[in-house]
Design a protein around this motif. Structure first.
Motif, PDB file in Angstrom:
ATOM      1  N   MET A   1       0.841  -1.197   0.000  1.00 45.99           N
ATOM      2  CA  MET A   1       0.000   0.000   0.000  1.00 45.99           C
ATOM      3  C   MET A   1       0.876   1.247   0.000  1.00 45.99           C
ATOM      4  N   ILE A   2       0.542   2.153  -0.882  1.00 46.43           N
ATOM      5  CA  ILE A   2       1.326   3.374  -0.983  1.00 46.43           C
ATOM      6  C   ILE A   2       0.796   4.402   0.012  1.00 46.43           C
ATOM      7  N   ARG A   3       1.656   4.822   0.915  1.00 48.08           N
ATOM      8  CA  ARG A   3       1.244   5.784   1.931  1.00 48.08           C
ATOM      9  C   ARG A   3       1.599   7.210   1.543  1.00 48.08           C
ATOM     10  N   SER A   4       2.656   7.344   0.786  1.00 42.14           N
ATOM     11  CA  SER A   4       3.077   8.681   0.402  1.00 42.14           C
ATOM     12  C   SER A   4       3.968   8.571  -0.823  1.00 42.14           C
ATOM     13  N   ARG A   5       4.141   9.661  -1.491  1.00 39.78           N
ATOM     14  CA  ARG A   5       5.037   9.661  -2.639  1.00 39.78           C
ATOM     15  C   ARG A   5       5.700  11.021  -2.729  1.00 39.78           C
ATOM     16  N   ALA A   6       6.858  11.018  -3.324  1.00 38.37           N
ATOM     17  CA  ALA A   6       7.603  12.262  -3.447  1.00 38.37           C
ATOM     18  C   ALA A   6       8.476  12.174  -4.685  1.00 38.37           C
ATOM     19  N   LYS A   7       8.821  13.324  -5.209  1.00 37.87           N
ATOM     20  CA  LYS A   7       9.636  13.371  -6.419  1.00 37.87           C
ATOM     21  C   LYS A   7      11.107  13.446  -6.057  1.00 37.87           C
ATOM     22  N   CYS A   8      11.887  12.634  -6.710  1.00 41.78           N
ATOM     23  CA  CYS A   8      13.329  12.664  -6.493  1.00 41.78           C
ATOM     24  C   CYS A   8      13.908  13.905  -7.165  1.00 41.78           C
ATOM     25  N   PRO A   9      14.670  14.724  -6.424  1.00 44.01           N
ATOM     26  CA  PRO A   9      15.251  15.928  -7.034  1.00 44.01           C
ATOM     27  C   PRO A   9      16.370  15.600  -8.011  1.00 44.01           C
ATOM     28  N   ALA A  10      16.865  14.396  -7.982  1.00 46.44           N
ATOM     29  CA  ALA A  10      17.968  14.036  -8.865  1.00 46.44           C
ATOM     30  C   ALA A  10      17.466  13.505 -10.200  1.00 46.44           C
ATOM     31  N   CYS A  11      16.654  12.465 -10.167  1.00 42.79           N
ATOM     32  CA  CYS A  11      16.220  11.836 -11.418  1.00 42.79           C
ATOM     33  C   CYS A  11      14.792  12.204 -11.779  1.00 42.79           C
ATOM     34  N   LYS A  12      14.117  12.961 -10.909  1.00 39.67           N
ATOM     35  CA  LYS A  12      12.764  13.479 -11.172  1.00 39.67           C
ATOM     36  C   LYS A  12      11.700  12.393 -11.230  1.00 39.67           C
ATOM     37  N   LYS A  13      12.038  11.202 -10.794  1.00 40.39           N
ATOM     38  CA  LYS A  13      11.021  10.158 -10.777  1.00 40.39           C
ATOM     39  C   LYS A  13      10.207  10.243  -9.488  1.00 40.39           C
ATOM     40  N   ILE A  14       9.003   9.732  -9.546  1.00 40.50           N
ATOM     41  CA  ILE A  14       8.158   9.712  -8.362  1.00 40.50           C
ATOM     42  C   ILE A  14       8.452   8.436  -7.579  1.00 40.50           C
ATOM     43  N   ILE A  15       8.814   8.616  -6.324  1.00 38.88           N
ATOM     44  CA  ILE A  15       9.110   7.476  -5.460  1.00 38.88           C
ATOM     45  C   ILE A  15       7.885   7.198  -4.592  1.00 38.88           C
ATOM     46  N   ASP A  16       7.439   5.968  -4.580  1.00 33.23           N
ATOM     47  CA  ASP A  16       6.326   5.568  -3.723  1.00 33.23           C
ATOM     48  C   ASP A  16       6.861   4.980  -2.426  1.00 33.23           C
ATOM     49  N   PHE A  17       6.305   5.430  -1.322  1.00 35.53           N
ATOM     50  CA  PHE A  17       6.711   4.916  -0.019  1.00 35.53           C
ATOM     51  C   PHE A  17       5.550   4.165   0.613  1.00 35.53           C
TER      52      PHE A  17
END
Ligand SMILES: [Zn+2]
Length: 65
Positions: A1-17
């Motif tokens: 289950m994805i609780r939060s997500r944020a954009k990586c400032p380096a590769c600009k991909k969205i990381i799901d946590f």
């Protein structure tokens, strides 16, 4: 289950946590392996990690530099 997500400032991909990270927690981007620091909790925002001790130890372990 994805609780939060944020954009990586380096590769600009969205990381799901699967958890919500607190400010000043360190995470490693699963795409580019850069060490990132949580700078905002609501919403989750990441920036380059700036703590020199943590960064240098993580960098040497991962042989990034
Ligand atoms: Zn990344």
């Amino acid at each position: 289950m994805i609780r939060s997500r944020a954009k990586c400032p380096a590769c600009k991909k969205i990381i799901d946590f699967d958890k919500r990270h607190k400010v000043r927690e360190f995470v490693t981007c699963p795409f580019c392996q850069n060490i990132l620091e949580v700078v905002s909790e609501h919403p989750q925002k990441l920036d380059w990690a700036e703590d020199p001790l943590i960064v240098s130890s993580l960098r040497s372990r991962q042989k990034l530099y």
